[in-house]
Design an enzyme around this catalytic site. Sequence first.
Site, short mmCIF file in Angstrom:
data_model
loop_
_atom_site.label_atom_id
_atom_site.label_comp_id
_atom_site.label_asym_id
_atom_site.label_seq_id
_atom_site.Cartn_x
_atom_site.Cartn_y
_atom_site.Cartn_z
N ARG A 266 0.80 -1.22 0.00
CA ARG A 266 0.00 0.00 0.00
C ARG A 266 0.84 1.28 0.00
O ARG A 266 0.38 2.33 0.42
CB ARG A 266 -0.97 0.04 1.18
N LYS A 288 2.53 11.73 -11.37
CA LYS A 288 1.73 10.77 -12.14
C LYS A 288 2.55 9.51 -12.38
O LYS A 288 3.67 9.59 -12.89
CB LYS A 288 1.34 11.37 -13.48
N GLU A 330 9.21 19.36 -25.59
CA GLU A 330 8.56 19.61 -24.29
C GLU A 330 9.26 20.78 -23.58
O GLU A 330 8.63 21.54 -22.85
CB GLU A 330 8.59 18.37 -23.39
N LYS A 372 7.45 23.57 -14.43
CA LYS A 372 6.46 22.51 -14.21
C LYS A 372 6.14 22.42 -12.72
O LYS A 372 4.97 22.23 -12.34
CB LYS A 372 6.93 21.16 -14.76
N GLU A 382 -4.59 18.21 -10.78
CA GLU A 382 -5.10 18.51 -12.10
C GLU A 382 -6.52 19.05 -12.07
O GLU A 382 -7.41 18.54 -12.76
CB GLU A 382 -5.02 17.26 -12.98
N ARG A 386 -3.37 23.31 -14.20
CA ARG A 386 -2.35 22.41 -14.70
C ARG A 386 -2.55 22.07 -16.18
O ARG A 386 -1.62 21.65 -16.86
CB ARG A 386 -2.38 21.13 -13.85
N ASN A 390 -0.85 21.17 -21.31
CA ASN A 390 -1.28 20.47 -22.52
C ASN A 390 -1.08 21.30 -23.78
O ASN A 390 -1.51 20.89 -24.86
CB ASN A 390 -2.76 20.09 -22.42
N HIS A 393 -0.67 19.70 -27.13
CA HIS A 393 -0.96 18.28 -26.99
C HIS A 393 -2.29 17.83 -27.60
O HIS A 393 -2.47 16.66 -27.85
CB HIS A 393 -0.89 17.85 -25.51
N HIS A 397 -1.45 14.88 -29.76
CA HIS A 397 -1.90 13.52 -29.45
C HIS A 397 -2.61 12.89 -30.65
O HIS A 397 -2.44 11.71 -30.93
CB HIS A 397 -2.87 13.54 -28.26
N HIS A 410 6.45 10.78 -29.33
CA HIS A 410 5.57 11.74 -28.65
C HIS A 410 6.10 13.17 -28.85
O HIS A 410 5.35 14.07 -29.23
CB HIS A 410 5.47 11.40 -27.16
N1 LIG Z 1 4.61 10.59 -15.47
C1 LIG Z 1 4.68 11.64 -16.25
O1 LIG Z 1 4.32 12.74 -15.87
C2 LIG Z 1 5.22 11.46 -17.64
C3 LIG Z 1 5.56 12.58 -18.38
C4 LIG Z 1 6.08 12.40 -19.65
C5 LIG Z 1 6.25 11.13 -20.15
N2 LIG Z 1 5.90 10.06 -19.41
C6 LIG Z 1 6.07 8.70 -19.94
O2 LIG Z 1 7.42 8.51 -20.26
C7 LIG Z 1 7.54 7.55 -21.29
C8 LIG Z 1 8.53 8.05 -22.30
O3 LIG Z 1 9.74 8.32 -21.65
P1 LIG Z 1 11.14 8.18 -22.37
O4 LIG Z 1 11.12 8.93 -23.63
O5 LIG Z 1 12.16 8.51 -21.36
O6 LIG Z 1 11.14 6.65 -22.79
P2 LIG Z 1 11.88 5.32 -22.29
O7 LIG Z 1 11.89 5.20 -20.83
O8 LIG Z 1 11.26 4.21 -23.05
O9 LIG Z 1 13.37 5.52 -22.81
C9 LIG Z 1 13.61 5.60 -24.19
C10 LIG Z 1 14.68 4.60 -24.64
O10 LIG Z 1 15.96 5.10 -24.27
C11 LIG Z 1 16.66 4.13 -23.50
N3 LIG Z 1 17.43 4.93 -22.54
C12 LIG Z 1 16.94 5.68 -21.54
N4 LIG Z 1 17.91 6.38 -20.96
C13 LIG Z 1 19.05 6.07 -21.59
C14 LIG Z 1 20.39 6.48 -21.44
N5 LIG Z 1 20.74 7.40 -20.55
N6 LIG Z 1 21.32 5.92 -22.23
C15 LIG Z 1 20.96 5.01 -23.17
N7 LIG Z 1 19.71 4.60 -23.39
C16 LIG Z 1 18.76 5.13 -22.61
C17 LIG Z 1 15.60 3.26 -22.90
O11 LIG Z 1 16.11 1.99 -22.63
C18 LIG Z 1 14.56 3.23 -24.01
O12 LIG Z 1 14.91 2.27 -24.96
C19 LIG Z 1 6.15 7.34 -21.84
O13 LIG Z 1 5.67 6.10 -21.39
C20 LIG Z 1 5.33 8.44 -21.22
O14 LIG Z 1 3.99 8.08 -21.00
C21 LIG Z 1 5.39 10.21 -18.17
ZN LIG Z 2 3.97 15.53 -23.63
#
Ligand SMILES: NC(=O)c1ccc[n+]([C@@H]2O[C@H](COP(=O)([O-])OP(=O)(O)OC[C@H]3O[C@@H](n4cnc5c(N)ncnc54)[C@H](O)[C@@H]3O)[C@@H](O)[C@H]2O)c1
Ligand SMILES: [Zn+2]
Length: 507
Positions: A266, A288, A330, A372, A382, A386, A390, A393, A397, A410
């Site tokens: 939990r 999030k 972003e 942010k 939200e 907030r 977007n 977006h 999207h 993205h």
């Molecule tokens: N929680 C939130 O507020 C929030 C905000 C934005 C995005 N997200 C989420 O984040 C995800 C996208 O994040 P991302 O773009 O970081 O993707 P990711 O975590 O998939 O990383 C992208 C790729 O890069 C590789 N990688 C990461 N760091 C590396 C490094 N330092 N060196 C070598 N390789 C590396 C990973 O293995 C992966 O293959 C989505 O699922 C999205 O929904 C969440």
């Molecule tokens: Zn975004």
Amino acid sequence: MAELAGRPFIDLDSRIEARFGASVTRIFAEQGEPAFRRAEAEELRGLLGASDPAPVIALGGGCLMSRELRLEAIDRAVVVSLLVTPEEVARRVGQDTSRPNLAGDPLQRALQLLELRGPAYAEAHQRIDTTSVSAEKVAEEALAVWRRDPLAVAAGEASYSVEIGNGIAPQRVVAACGAARSLLLVSDQNVAPLHAGPLTSLLTQSGMQLARIDFVAGEQHKNLASIERVLEAALAAGLDRKSYFLALGGGVTSDMTGFAAASYLRGVSWVGLPTTLLAMVDASVGGKTGVDLGPAKNAVGAFWQPTTVLCDGDYLKTEPERGYASALSEVVKTAIIGDPELFELLEREAAGIAARSPQLLTEIVRRSIRVKARVVSADPREGGLRAVLNLGHTVGHALEAQAGYARLTHGEAISLGLVAALSIGKSLGHTPPELLVRVRGLLERLGLATAVEREPLAEAAALIGHDKKRVGSRVSFVFARALGDVCILPLGLAELRELTGGLQATS
Ligand SMILES: NC(=O)c1ccc[n+]([C@@H]2O[C@H](COP(=O)([O-])OP(=O)(O)OC[C@H]3O[C@@H](n4cnc5c(N)ncnc54)[C@H](O)[C@@H]3O)[C@@H](O)[C@H]2O)c1
Ligand SMILES: [Zn+2]
């Protein structure tokens, strides 16, 4: 602390006493607490504005009870809350009757006040328990916080700080795990071989029991099956409620680790060690967490704040190019929303940023997170404000979905979405034409796609409103009026689809 740091010292109460020519007790008695609080806020705002060299300011215990003032203070200064037990308050106050808020029975009053003020005191860069610690030790600890210069994300008792710098993950990871004795390090199979080694040695050397799980990288593994594996690994390692999870990786890793941490027993603490630019500037703030459910992105999740985030610029050296460049959209979005100086920095240093200059990187990460954090702190769940995040977006999207989440990342979709949002703003008279030209120019210089007119707009337009931001037949659309000035206005879905379908070359 001021003496140790060689900085000016300001006691806010003394300032106010000088201003009124009366003691705090007399001001309370004759003018009332509201008058005192108004003066206090005015003085503090003045000090937050101008101060070179920055002074150390001692605040009274009630000063930051106004959330508005508190958010301003954590945005523009480093705030440290010095805590004590009610018994210690009573002992220190003794027979001193000059404290109007503790008049009568100091122990009872302290109990009430601390209960009332606890969540506000938590909204700081750090809380330091001073109960049986010498003033020197407290000063040293507070000074160390100031020197690290973290950012704070205000979320009541769940507030946390984000530290940014090159090489800070190995320096700070042990401290970030607090008093935990056992940990689960979650990473993916690309990141772990590159970056997990130094952290695991440091944590193990410091005597912590460390379990690890590296899942297969990629958004397609951001699902409940992976969560189950993380939870099973935690259970197998015997982690308890005091254990910490550590997320070493991109946004996929942090979304999953945060969600697993939210549900394990939990809720356990987790530390973010983002390794992509997107995970630093976007996923590290806002609380999030979650996973996809089949085609539904982020359909299952929870708000669950990390206890610390360490943004280490060194990790970005190995991030694959496409993800890095995509995340810059972003950063541009964030600059438009709330930091014109960041926008100018991006324009001026586009080449250095593309080349990942370490100094520039920490600067753009810091500034993006700060914007942010400001937005999210003011609207933790939200509720409304907030939604400015977007920007770009709504159409972005739709383009991303139209491209089957494959052709465009993205961030690439958001670059196009920003051009679309500003073009639509221009045609409706909300966005000055020059702003559109400037934003488009910057996105291009950062190597991002901007030719929205070449996208299959009619097909994408039909998908607008299929995400969760729709309210009935209207969409809350974010318009940019100037750098640092965005607004949310309702827009009819049919009209928006028509405007999107008709987007033309814009500069
Ligand atoms: N929680 C939130 O507020 C929030 C905000 C934005 C995005 N997200 C989420 O984040 C995800 C996208 O994040 P991302 O773009 O970081 O993707 P990711 O975590 O998939 O990383 C992208 C790729 O890069 C590789 N990688 C990461 N760091 C590396 C490094 N330092 N060196 C070598 N390789 C590396 C990973 O293995 C992966 O293959 C989505 O699922 C999205 O929904 C969440
Ligand atoms: Zn975004």
